[in-house]
Design a protein around this motif. Structure first.
Motif, PDB file in Angstrom:
ATOM      1  N   PRO A 408       0.821  -1.211   0.000  1.00 10.22           N
ATOM      2  CA  PRO A 408       0.000   0.000   0.000  1.00 10.22           C
ATOM      3  C   PRO A 408       0.857   1.264   0.000  1.00 10.22           C
ATOM      4  N   GLN A 409       0.195   2.380  -0.184  1.00 11.50           N
ATOM      5  CA  GLN A 409       0.899   3.662  -0.235  1.00 11.50           C
ATOM      6  C   GLN A 409       1.560   3.980   1.110  1.00 11.50           C
ATOM      7  N   GLU A 410       0.838   3.681   2.201  1.00  9.40           N
ATOM      8  CA  GLU A 410       1.407   3.980   3.521  1.00  9.40           C
ATOM      9  C   GLU A 410       2.266   2.788   3.950  1.00  9.40           C
ATOM     10  N   THR A 411       3.535   3.071   4.188  1.00 11.12           N
ATOM     11  CA  THR A 411       4.459   1.977   4.458  1.00 11.12           C
ATOM     12  C   THR A 411       4.411   1.576   5.922  1.00 11.12           C
ATOM     13  N   GLY A 467       9.909   8.384   0.603  1.00  7.78           N
ATOM     14  CA  GLY A 467      10.336   7.596  -0.548  1.00  7.78           C
ATOM     15  C   GLY A 467      11.263   6.462  -0.130  1.00  7.78           C
ATOM     16  N   ASP A 488      -0.147  -0.674  -4.742  1.00 11.48           N
ATOM     17  CA  ASP A 488      -1.225   0.300  -4.635  1.00 11.48           C
ATOM     18  C   ASP A 488      -0.620   1.673  -4.357  1.00 11.48           C
ATOM     19  N   SER A 492       4.478   6.163  -4.759  1.00  8.70           N
ATOM     20  CA  SER A 492       4.022   7.559  -4.877  1.00  8.70           C
ATOM     21  C   SER A 492       5.068   8.559  -4.401  1.00  8.70           C
ATOM     22  N   HIS A 493       5.941   8.131  -3.471  1.00 12.99           N
ATOM     23  CA  HIS A 493       6.932   9.076  -2.959  1.00 12.99           C
ATOM     24  C   HIS A 493       8.278   8.955  -3.675  1.00 12.99           C
ATOM     25  N   LEU A 494       8.343   8.071  -4.650  1.00  9.58           N
ATOM     26  CA  LEU A 494       9.594   7.938  -5.407  1.00  9.58           C
ATOM     27  C   LEU A 494       9.570   8.913  -6.576  1.00  9.58           C
ATOM     28  N   ASP A 495      10.753   9.277  -7.042  1.00  9.56           N
ATOM     29  CA  ASP A 495      10.783  10.082  -8.244  1.00  9.56           C
ATOM     30  C   ASP A 495      10.505   9.150  -9.423  1.00  9.56           C
ATOM     31  N   PRO A 496      10.101   9.685 -10.576  1.00  8.29           N
ATOM     32  CA  PRO A 496       9.697   8.832 -11.700  1.00  8.29           C
ATOM     33  C   PRO A 496      10.770   7.826 -12.104  1.00  8.29           C
ATOM     34  N   ALA A 498      13.068   6.342 -10.183  1.00  3.27           N
ATOM     35  CA  ALA A 498      13.074   5.239  -9.223  1.00  3.27           C
ATOM     36  C   ALA A 498      11.823   4.387  -9.395  1.00  3.27           C
ATOM     37  N   HIS A 518       0.068   5.770  -9.827  1.00  9.12           N
ATOM     38  CA  HIS A 518       0.096   7.107  -9.257  1.00  9.12           C
ATOM     39  C   HIS A 518       0.376   8.112 -10.371  1.00  9.12           C
ATOM     40  N   ARG A 519       1.236   7.700 -11.279  1.00  6.71           N
ATOM     41  CA  ARG A 519       1.532   8.541 -12.447  1.00  6.71           C
ATOM     42  C   ARG A 519       1.153   7.765 -13.704  1.00  6.71           C
TER      43      ARG A 519
END
Lengths: 572, 537
Positions: A408-411, A467, A488, A492-496, A498, A518-519
């Motif tokens: 999930p998004q929240e680690t 990230g 899921d 989202s916190h990684l740069d594109p 990564a 996410h993108r």
């Protein structure tokens, strides 16, 4: 409350031992007055000092027995209270962690509140066991003692006590209400300060220290007022109990003269009666007024709150065994409530090993619902989600958890070594396995910076950026043998860059990869795309959707207009 | 042994006049209580004499009444003192934590527990001390009363006093360690629970709730051991107290018995002697108060720890047009960063994860301090974040938070942030309590944007504040921002090439240093720059 009683019952032996020692503790109360009275009556006042001293020594011996009982009571208290606290904490933690339906997860202040309630239960249980028990044992022992020495005065003594206790009982409801108000005020104080203290960055960004301070102060001051309100009720109650305890003594001395004069009451009996009342009954009643009722009230409120924080989990595990690694969704519909617009409507799709699906669509449209349905966390309202031919939520949990992994998004990072965190889902993984997966998701540099697998992580990945925390969570799943991986918004916190590396790494694994995107760049890497826009979802390849879906085209255009000039639309 | 919290406790007691009232009230009630045994003795002697004497009974009633009413007043006074002291400590702590600001050296959960738990404990200090004092005085008074009855009684009693003192002293040392350990381990369990709660979805999906329960509860045996230690100490004390009290009683009773034998004392006096002996030993019964005092000191130490943390020095901002950083370094995040963003410009900060983008954004607007270098800027800064913490009682208030914006200003900001349509569909619209509003990450982000817009700042810093919005919504927000806040300097941390392309100036960060500045189009020629967005595809 039921749980609490059953836990106490589970330590029945401890409680019984405790009560046994209490009986011993009550012995001086039972014989005390009589022995003192006799020592004066037949000893000192009768001119026989030896008899007086002997009676007093008997009193001393009983007192030693009583003290021994009291010592044992306190020593045993730990045997009852601490395991009870352990059981309570265990159950609450289990309840909180076993409740996937928690739509609003408890925050820092809620957790602090849980801790406090557990402490209240611990202290209150000890208080009840000490005070209520002492009250019961001592009062009964003393009253029986009184009845045997000064039977003619018994009713004179008992009626005021019973009247006071009745009045006390009548005052309980209003007291309970005030007590509840205090607890609520307590919670609001914790909530208000919790919100501000977790949001200090935002308070600073809004230069809102004053407003934040005012918000907290409002609750703090309310809480203080509520406490004083309870004190008024307590004070009234204490007065009633004190009157009930003292009235018998006055009645006794006021009514005794004619009885003594007529010889119906001896000096010893009068002395014994007064000793019973002043040394046993009165202290016990005061104990009741001062603590027990407040404690019981706090105990009840705390237990109710804990119950709410951790509802008992009663889910039935499925037993189906999937026959292969395929996911089949047939006309799946899901909505948060029967009246609400469905989040998913009539989704049909088949995923085979090797498939790489991207789920795209505007934010808040319910893409995460897909993830929850695929992992079997929730069953669909209509239609079927089949994994290897079996409804996924009915698959044997061990098999399901082994085969399907969700990031999930929240680690989730916990205090422990990096190794423990990485091997969470694959305890059997060797250091080489872990290092390999770290390398694959592009977390090598991070691991080196942290100091390798043996490095310790603080609470909630303290010191890591969001990230970096996601990278560790990704490596954790990469090392498992799950054949279905669902990301899921896990990147989202990684740069594109990564993100791309991670998705490619997961795509190289065998099995099914579902990326809740996410993108939109995620869609370019997938071999199939599911577009969700609130209506009936669209499924197809990137090229197919560009041609057929205006929404998809619009999403892609908005994603990067600079590319638009050279190449009309991004290609895979 | 003095603890760091003791000075704080002293100022808690000093700040209120009510403790003096409580003391006065206690003096009256204690006097009544001290006279009561002798009045009871006279009444019993009267009863044994077989004649009813009204004055004797009335005197008994008067003293008892004094004691009972005094107790009643004492309860209210004590609660008032404690709750006011607690509130005072909480307000001070809140004020200080707010002054220390962001980033706070105290974890949120820990700070909340200091605010709720420790302040409550420490607030009880005046009442605990007064209770101890009154008990001591009343014990001393009881000894005097015994001496007035018969000096032999007092002499017998006095032998027990050193024993009582010894008892009190050992207890202080015994409990302190266990109490502190217990509090620490309990905090550790909370912190672990908080970890797991934030990972609830991972835990549910992996079916490891039971295993993680075990992990959270790992420190439990230590907690139980510390708890058991507290009870053992308590038991030891109760045993000593339980022996001491009857031993003294028997000694005094024997002495009193011989007084009766020799005609110096009446049978009623025996009861008075017993009553005074119990009163005199009252100090031993104060063991729970001593535990409370110990806990109070431990809690005060934890509060003092926060209050003694100085707020970070925030050097005055150098005024100037636009924003400029000169040789700015922040330990572990930024190294020698110098950039200039002209007034009214739209700047994008780009770079890989961990390149220092958020730190740079925080430094630009003065949200966090720099270790070296100078920051030059003009006017107010509005911040919006990727994960805003929304504060305030209602949704509407959370937008106007920290300002005196009226309803229409709040509404306009929400419209600009593309979130008005969502908010009017909430149960009570803008008046919906924040706690009752189910908000997605994207909705919270847009409310966070509205919160920045409503302040009408000179400079707007968006730290990935549209990351949860889909690209269509983001473009709408962007256009609305330009309309709502025309001509403002805007700094945007972003991962999206489309956003960077719209910027007048792109600051490209790598490992905390500026790798390049310029327009997106110009930087795009650099393969490394493209890799920031595309991953080298």
């Amino acid at each position: 409350m039921r749980f609490y009683l059953s836990t106490l019952a589970g330590h029945r032996r401890g409680v019984l031992i405790l009560l046994g020692w209490s009986a011993l503790e009550g012995v001086p109360a039972f014989f005390g007055g009589k022995l003192v009275g006799t020592a004066v009556d037949r000893g000192f006042a009768a001119g026989d000092p030896l008899a007086g001293v002997l009676w007093l020594l008997a009193f001393a011996a009983l007192a030693v027995a009583g003290a021994l009982g009291q010592r044992q009571v306190f020593a045993r208290l730990g045997d009852v209270v601490e395991p009870m606290r352990d059981a309570l904490v265990t159950r609450v933690v289990k309840g909180v962690l076993n409740d996937p339906a928690h739509r609003r997860t408890p925050d820092a202040s809620a957790v602090a509140m849980i801790t406090r309630h557990v402490e209240v239960v611990r202290d209150a249980t000890a208080g009840v066991l000490v005070q209520a028990r002492a009250l019961l044992v001592t009062t009964v022992a003393a009253l029986v003692g009184l009845a045997t020495t000064a039977a003619s005065l018994f009713w004179l003594v008992v009626v005021p006590i019973v009247a006071a206790l009745l009045l006390f009982g009548l005052m309980l409801p209003s007291l309970a209400k005030r007590q509840r108000d205090t607890v609520m005020a307590d919670e609001r104080t914790a909530e208000a300060s919790g919100a501000v203290l977790t949001g200090l960055r935002d308070v600073a960004a809004c230069s809102a220290s004053d407003e934040a301070y005012d918000d907290i102060c409002t609750q703090i001051n309310r809480q203080a007022r509520a406490t004083i309100n309870v004190a008024w009720a307590n004070s009234l109650r204490a007065t009633v109990i004190a009157l009930g305890g003292f009235a018998p003594i006055v009645l006794l001395v006021a009514c005794a003269p004619p009885l003594v004069a007529s010889g119906r009451l001896t000096t010893g009996a009068v002395l014994a009666a007064v000793v019973y009342l002043t040394n046993s009954v009165n202290p016990a009643l005061h104990g009741l007024a001062r603590t027990t009722s407040t404690v019981v009230m706090r105990l009840m409120v705390a237990l109710t709150r804990l119950q709410e924080a951790a509802p008992p989990a009663d889910k039935e595990d499925g037993e189906e065994i999937p026959s292969n690694g395929e996911f089949v969704l047939r006309d799946v519909t899901f909505g948060w409530s029967p009246d609400a617009e469905p989040v998913l409507r009539d989704v049909s799709l088949t995923l085979r090993p090797g498939d790489h699906l991207a789920v795209v669509g505007p934010s808040g449209i319910g893409k995460s619902t897909m993830a929850s349905l695929l992992t079997g966390l929730m069953p669909p309202d209509n239609g079927r989600v089949l994994f290897g031919g079996a409804p996924v939520d009915r698959v044997l949990p061990e098999v399901r958890h082994h085969a399907i992994a969700l990031i999930p998004q929240e680690t989730y990072l916990f205090t422990g070594t990096v190794r423990e965190n990485l091997a969470l889902l694959a305890p059997w993984a060797t250091d080489e396995d872990l290092l390999h997966s770290v390398e694959q998701v592009g977390a090598k540099q991070l691991l080196d910076r942290l100091g390798g697998l043996d490095a310790a992580l603080g609470h909630a990945g303290e010191g890591l950026s969001a990230g970096e925390a996601q990278l560790l969570a990704l490596a954790r799943v990469y090392v498992t043998s799950a054949s279905v991986v669902i990301l899921d918004e896990a990147t989202s916190h990684l740069d594109p860059a990564a993100e791309a590396r991670v998705e490619r790494a997961f795509a190289r694994r065998d099995g099914i990869l579902v990326v809740i995107a996410h993108r939109l760049s995620s869609a370019l890497r997938a071999n199939r795309v599911l577009v969700m826009d609130g209506g009936r979802p669209l499924l197809g390849t990137h090229e197919h959707l560009l041609k057929t879906s205006p929404l998809y085209g619009q999403l892609m255009l908005a994603w990067d207009p600079t590319h638009h000039e050279e190449t009309p639309l991004p290609k895979r | 042994m003095a603890k760091p919290g003791d000075a704080l406790l002293f100022s808690v007691v000093r700040g209120d006049h009510r403790p003096w009232l409580l003391l006065l009230n206690a003096a009256v009630a204690t006097t009544g209580g001290l006279l009561l045994p002798s009045a009871l003795a006279r009444a019993v002697d009267m009863a044994l004499g077989g004649t009813f004497v009204l004055v004797t009974v009335l005197w008994l009633l008067l003293l008892a009444g004094t004691e009972i009413i005094g107790d009643a007043i004492g309860i209210v006074l004590a609660a008032t003192i404690t709750s006011r002291a607690t509130a005072w400590l909480r307000r001070r702590l809140a004020q200080h934590l707010l002054a220390v600001g962001h980033p706070s050296p105290f974890a949120a959960g820990d700070a909340v527990s200091r605010m709720t738990g420790d302040c409550g404990n420490a607030g009880g200090v005046a009442v605990t001390l007064i209770t101890l004092l009154v008990t001591a005085v009343s014990s001393a008074g009881a000894v005097v009363a015994l001496a007035l009855l018969d000096w032999r009684l007092a002499a017998v009693f006095a032998v027990s006093v050193p024993l009582a003192m010894l008892l009190v002293r050992t207890h202080m040392q015994l409990t302190a360690d266990d109490v502190l350990t217990y509090q620490e381990v309990s905090g550790e369990v909370s912190a672990r629970l908080l970890d797991s709660v934030s990972g609830l979805r991972t835990i549910a999906a992996a079916g490891i709730a039971d295993r993680e329960t075990g992990r959270v509860l790992q420190p439990l045996p230590r907690l139980a051991a510390a708890g058991a230690g507290m009870w053992r100490t308590q038991a030891k004390m109760m045993w000593r107290a339980g022996l001491l009290l009857p031993a003294v009683e028997v000694a005094v009773l024997t002495a009193a018995g011989f007084g009766v034998l020799e005609g110096r004392l009446s049978p009623g006096d025996v009861l008075a002697a017993l009553g005074y002996a119990a009163l005199g030993m009252g100090v031993v019964g104060q063991i729970p108060q001593l535990t409370a005092l110990e806990r109070t000191r431990a809690s005060a130490t934890r509060i003092a720890e926060v209050l003694d943390t100085p707020p970070p020095a925030r050097p005055p901002v150098v005024r100037g047009s636009g924003i400029a950083l000169r040789n700015v370094s922040v330990d572990g995040a930024l190294h020698d960063v110098s950039i200039t963003i002209p007034e009214g410009a739209f700047a994008a900060i780009v770079g890989s994860s961990g390149a220092g983008k958020s730190t740079l954004a925080a430094v630009l607007g003065g949200l966090s301090t720099v270790d070296s270098g100078t920051v030059v800027r003009d006017g107010e800064v509005g911040y919006a974040f990727e994960r805003p913490a929304l504060l305030g009682a209602t949704i509407g208030r959370s937008i106007g938070y920290g300002t005196d914006a009226d309803e229409s200003q709040v509404r306009d900001a929400a419209v600009a942030a593309q979130v008005h349509d969502v908010l009017i569909r909430l149960p009570q619209g803008y008046e919906t309590p924040l706690a009752d509003a189910p908000l997605s990450g994207g909705e919270a982000q847009r409310i966070g944007l509205a919160r920045a817009i409503v302040r009408d700042p000179e400079v707007l810093v968006l730290d990935d504040a549209t990351a949860s919005l889909d690209t269509v919504t983001e473009a709408k927000v962007d256009a609305a921002l330009t309309t709502a806040l025309p001509g403002r300097t805007r700094v945007v941390v972003t991962h999206r090439p489309a956003t960077a392309a719209r910027a007048d100036l792109v600051v490209w960060l790598e490992d905390g240093r500026v790798r390049g500045t310029g327009t997106h189009q110009r930087l795009w020629d650099d393969e490394d720059y493209r890799a920031v967005f595309t991953g080298g595809e």
